[in-house]
Design an enzyme around this catalytic site. Structure first.
Site, PDB file in Angstrom:
ATOM      1  N   THR A  49       5.854  -0.334   3.318  1.00 25.25           N
ATOM      2  CA  THR A  49       6.932  -0.739   2.418  1.00 25.25           C
ATOM      3  C   THR A  49       7.443   0.516   1.716  1.00 25.25           C
ATOM      4  O   THR A  49       6.953   1.617   1.952  1.00 25.25           O
ATOM      5  CB  THR A  49       6.430  -1.746   1.364  1.00 25.25           C
ATOM      6  OG1 THR A  49       5.619  -1.060   0.394  1.00 25.25           O
ATOM      7  CG2 THR A  49       5.610  -2.856   2.014  1.00 25.25           C
ATOM      8  N   CYS A  50       8.404   0.325   0.807  1.00 24.86           N
ATOM      9  CA  CYS A  50       8.938   1.489   0.094  1.00 24.86           C
ATOM     10  C   CYS A  50       7.902   2.105  -0.832  1.00 24.86           C
ATOM     11  O   CYS A  50       8.009   3.271  -1.199  1.00 24.86           O
ATOM     12  CB  CYS A  50      10.186   1.101  -0.702  1.00 24.86           C
ATOM     13  SG  CYS A  50       9.894  -0.183  -1.941  1.00 24.86           S
ATOM     14  N   ASN A  51       6.888   1.331  -1.219  1.00 25.17           N
ATOM     15  CA  ASN A  51       5.899   1.832  -2.169  1.00 25.17           C
ATOM     16  C   ASN A  51       4.548   2.138  -1.553  1.00 25.17           C
ATOM     17  O   ASN A  51       3.688   2.703  -2.233  1.00 25.17           O
ATOM     18  CB  ASN A  51       5.702   0.822  -3.309  1.00 25.17           C
ATOM     19  CG  ASN A  51       6.767   0.949  -4.368  1.00 25.17           C
ATOM     20  OD1 ASN A  51       7.293   2.028  -4.602  1.00 25.17           O
ATOM     21  ND2 ASN A  51       7.117  -0.158  -4.990  1.00 25.17           N
ATOM     22  N   ARG A  52       4.332   1.768  -0.303  1.00 25.76           N
ATOM     23  CA  ARG A  52       3.018   2.015   0.285  1.00 25.76           C
ATOM     24  C   ARG A  52       3.082   2.033   1.805  1.00 25.76           C
ATOM     25  O   ARG A  52       3.918   1.360   2.420  1.00 25.76           O
ATOM     26  CB  ARG A  52       2.009   0.952  -0.167  1.00 25.76           C
ATOM     27  CG  ARG A  52       2.236  -0.436   0.415  1.00 25.76           C
ATOM     28  CD  ARG A  52       1.211  -1.448  -0.088  1.00 25.76           C
ATOM     29  NE  ARG A  52       1.343  -1.640  -1.519  1.00 25.76           N
ATOM     30  CZ  ARG A  52       0.438  -1.271  -2.419  1.00 25.76           C
ATOM     31  NH1 ARG A  52      -0.679  -0.689  -2.041  1.00 25.76           N
ATOM     32  NH2 ARG A  52       0.640  -1.474  -3.713  1.00 25.76           N
ATOM     33  N   SER A 127       0.853  -3.254  -7.346  1.00 26.42           N
ATOM     34  CA  SER A 127       2.268  -2.950  -7.147  1.00 26.42           C
ATOM     35  C   SER A 127       2.830  -2.121  -8.289  1.00 26.42           C
ATOM     36  O   SER A 127       2.252  -2.060  -9.383  1.00 26.42           O
ATOM     37  CB  SER A 127       3.076  -4.253  -7.035  1.00 26.42           C
ATOM     38  OG  SER A 127       2.676  -4.999  -5.915  1.00 26.42           O
ATOM     39  N   GLU A 132       4.533  -8.662  -8.935  1.00 24.84           N
ATOM     40  CA  GLU A 132       5.752  -8.940  -8.169  1.00 24.84           C
ATOM     41  C   GLU A 132       5.387  -9.689  -6.886  1.00 24.84           C
ATOM     42  O   GLU A 132       4.377  -9.394  -6.242  1.00 24.84           O
ATOM     43  CB  GLU A 132       6.513  -7.636  -7.883  1.00 24.84           C
ATOM     44  CG  GLU A 132       5.747  -6.589  -7.090  1.00 24.84           C
ATOM     45  CD  GLU A 132       5.957  -6.707  -5.601  1.00 24.84           C
ATOM     46  OE1 GLU A 132       6.771  -7.546  -5.189  1.00 24.84           O
ATOM     47  OE2 GLU A 132       5.298  -5.977  -4.854  1.00 24.84           O
ATOM     48  N   GLY A 209      18.949  -7.054   1.959  1.00 25.13           N
ATOM     49  CA  GLY A 209      17.618  -7.635   1.980  1.00 25.13           C
ATOM     50  C   GLY A 209      17.265  -8.291   0.656  1.00 25.13           C
ATOM     51  O   GLY A 209      18.117  -8.476  -0.224  1.00 25.13           O
ATOM     52  N   GLU A 210      15.973  -8.618   0.508  1.00 28.15           N
ATOM     53  CA  GLU A 210      15.535  -9.361  -0.670  1.00 28.15           C
ATOM     54  C   GLU A 210      15.741  -8.568  -1.954  1.00 28.15           C
ATOM     55  O   GLU A 210      16.151  -9.124  -2.975  1.00 28.15           O
ATOM     56  CB  GLU A 210      14.052  -9.734  -0.515  1.00 28.15           C
ATOM     57  CG  GLU A 210      13.541 -10.645  -1.614  1.00 28.15           C
ATOM     58  CD  GLU A 210      12.118 -11.095  -1.369  1.00 28.15           C
ATOM     59  OE1 GLU A 210      11.544 -11.751  -2.267  1.00 28.15           O
ATOM     60  OE2 GLU A 210      11.565 -10.792  -0.296  1.00 28.15           O
TER      61      GLU A 210
END
Length: 441
Positions: A49-52, A127, A132, A209-210
């Site tokens: 993901t963008c964070n991991r 997160s 979230e 996207g979401e």
């Protein structure tokens, strides 16, 4: 075979490194197959993901076989099962070419710590925005992708399903999800520090996207004047824009409409920037130096980093949202503590359940062997009856023969254990057969 997790996230690595570690959607199937083929890896899953970026593997304790220290004539310490995975990760992303050493940014967990980490991730406790809900959906997508490639098995299937179940209980039994807080919410909150009101302003949202949908909802709720949605799929852009009475454009039209935007929020899966330095510089000039507020939530980044050097442009990346996020988390901190206590219990329960899996193959083999002996002996008894033998004689034969055949193997093994002084095996047998013996009263 422990669960092994290696990865980086928003706490261990800046966006400059994280964007180099992303597994794009089109490369994920091949990456999963290759990861599952690494020495010692039995089951595999990739979360990106963008964070991991994280690798979850069910791996041998000693990948590549048992290691022996010949100089000491005994077993050497088992190799770190995460090391080959770290090397594979670096090789896959060609980090040597980028001159990146990720050793200091990677976290590695085995066994209980890895399970606890997975559960915490699923619940949103790990997160950028505590609690979230998006990460749970992303985990499910990652699991579905691994299932499609047939690289999961009994262990990962069980641990992932348990993680989803635990996340659901945590979300319903605590206030971890109370008060709408997300990266998209944080981006809009940051915009409010620049613009007192949104009513007279235009926002350009890049992606559909979401995260962008959430940003659109927050902007609309705050009275945004006009919305433009840009996306590679114009149909998806039109669908989202219509929900908020906005205007849809294609990615290639961004530069044309950029001068209209007071607020720009981007979150695409593009491997290269979709908004360039030259496009923003031209937009600022066309706007007669009227400021533009920009938030790049994507990893890899959607907006060229040099844009931050342009005067009258306020560019923030996903890492810059951390301060805003912290200001919105006070109400969730107590819930997070409650959730952490629940996780500790859930991890303990899961590991107890997992131990039963170790006995399953033995129990199955024991039952199969017993069934084969029962079938063989019963068939002999039926032939004896067909030959006219006395039923009582046949019953005695059936009982004694079946008993002897069932006990022959264990009895022989126990005699050998006694001769070799294997006290633990003898004691285990006493406990096992005492617990399983019928009531004599």
């Amino acid at each position: 075979m422990p669960l092994v997790v290696i990865g980086i996230n928003h706490r261990t690595a800046p966006v400059e490194i994280r964007e180099k570690m992303v597994f794009a959607g089109e490369e994920l199937p091949e990456a999963l197959r290759e990861l599952a083929g690494q020495p010692g890896v039995r089951e595999a899953l990739i979360v990106s993901t963008c964070n991991r970026t994280e690798l979850y593997c069910f791996a041998d304790d000693s990948p590549g076989g048992e290691s022996t220290d010949r100089s000491h004539n005994g077993p050497a310490p088992a190799p770190d099962p995460s090391l080959p995975l770290s090397n594979w990760l670096a090789h896959w992303h060609d980090l040597a070419t980028h001159r990146l050493d990720i050793d200091q940014t990677l976290y590695r967990m085995h066994g209980t710590a890895a399970v606890q980490h997975l559960f915490a991730v699923a619940c949103g406790l790990d997160s950028l925005v505590i609690g979230e809900p998006q990460i749970l959906g992303q985990l499910k997508d990652a699991y579905r992708a691994a299932l499609d490639q047939k690289v999961t098995g009994p262990y990962l299937n069980r641990v992932m399903q348990t993680a989803f179940s635990v996340a659901k209980r945590v979300r319903t039994q605590t206030r971890i999800g109370a008060n709408a807080v997300s990266v998209a919410y944080a981006a809009v909150s940051l915009a409010r520090t620049v613009f007192e009101k949104f009513s007279g302003h235009t926002a350009l949202l890049v992606g559909a996207g979401e995260t962008i949908a959430l940003a659109a909802r927050h902007l609309h709720a705050n009275g945004l004047g006009r919305m433009i949605v840009a996306n590679r799929s114009i149909g998806r852009a039109q669908e989202l824009a219509a929900e908020f009475k906005g205007f849809a454009i294609g990615i290639d039209d961004i530069a044309t409409h950029l001068p209209e935007a007071d607020i720009v929020i981007t979150s695409t899966a593009s491997p290269t920037p979709v908004i360039t330095y030259d496009a923003v510089q031209a937009a600022v000039k066309a706007r007669k130096r009227k400021p533009i507020f920009m938030v790049d939530i994507a990893v890899p980044r959607d907006i060229e980093a040099e844009v931050s050097k342009i005067e009258d442009v306020y560019l923030f990346t996903i890492d810059d949202l951390q301060n805003v996020v912290n200001e919105n988390l006070a109400s969730r901190r107590e819930a997070a503590r409650d959730a952490s206590e629940m996780l500790a219990t859930e991890v303990s329960v899961f590991e107890q359940q997992l131990k039963t899996l170790d006995a399953v193959p033995t129990i199955r083999q024991l039952r199969d062997d017993a069934e084969a002996l029962r079938s063989q002996t019963a068939e002999q008894a039926r032939r004896m009856l067909a030959a006219g033998r006395d039923p009582q004689e046949v019953m005695d034969f059936l009982a004694s023969t079946l008993t002897n055949r069932l006990l022959h193997g264990p009895s022989q093994r126990l005699r050998e254990a006694a001769e070799r002084g294997e006290v633990e095996l003898l004691e285990a047998a006493r406990i096992l057969f005492a617990a399983g013996s019928p009531d004599q009263n």
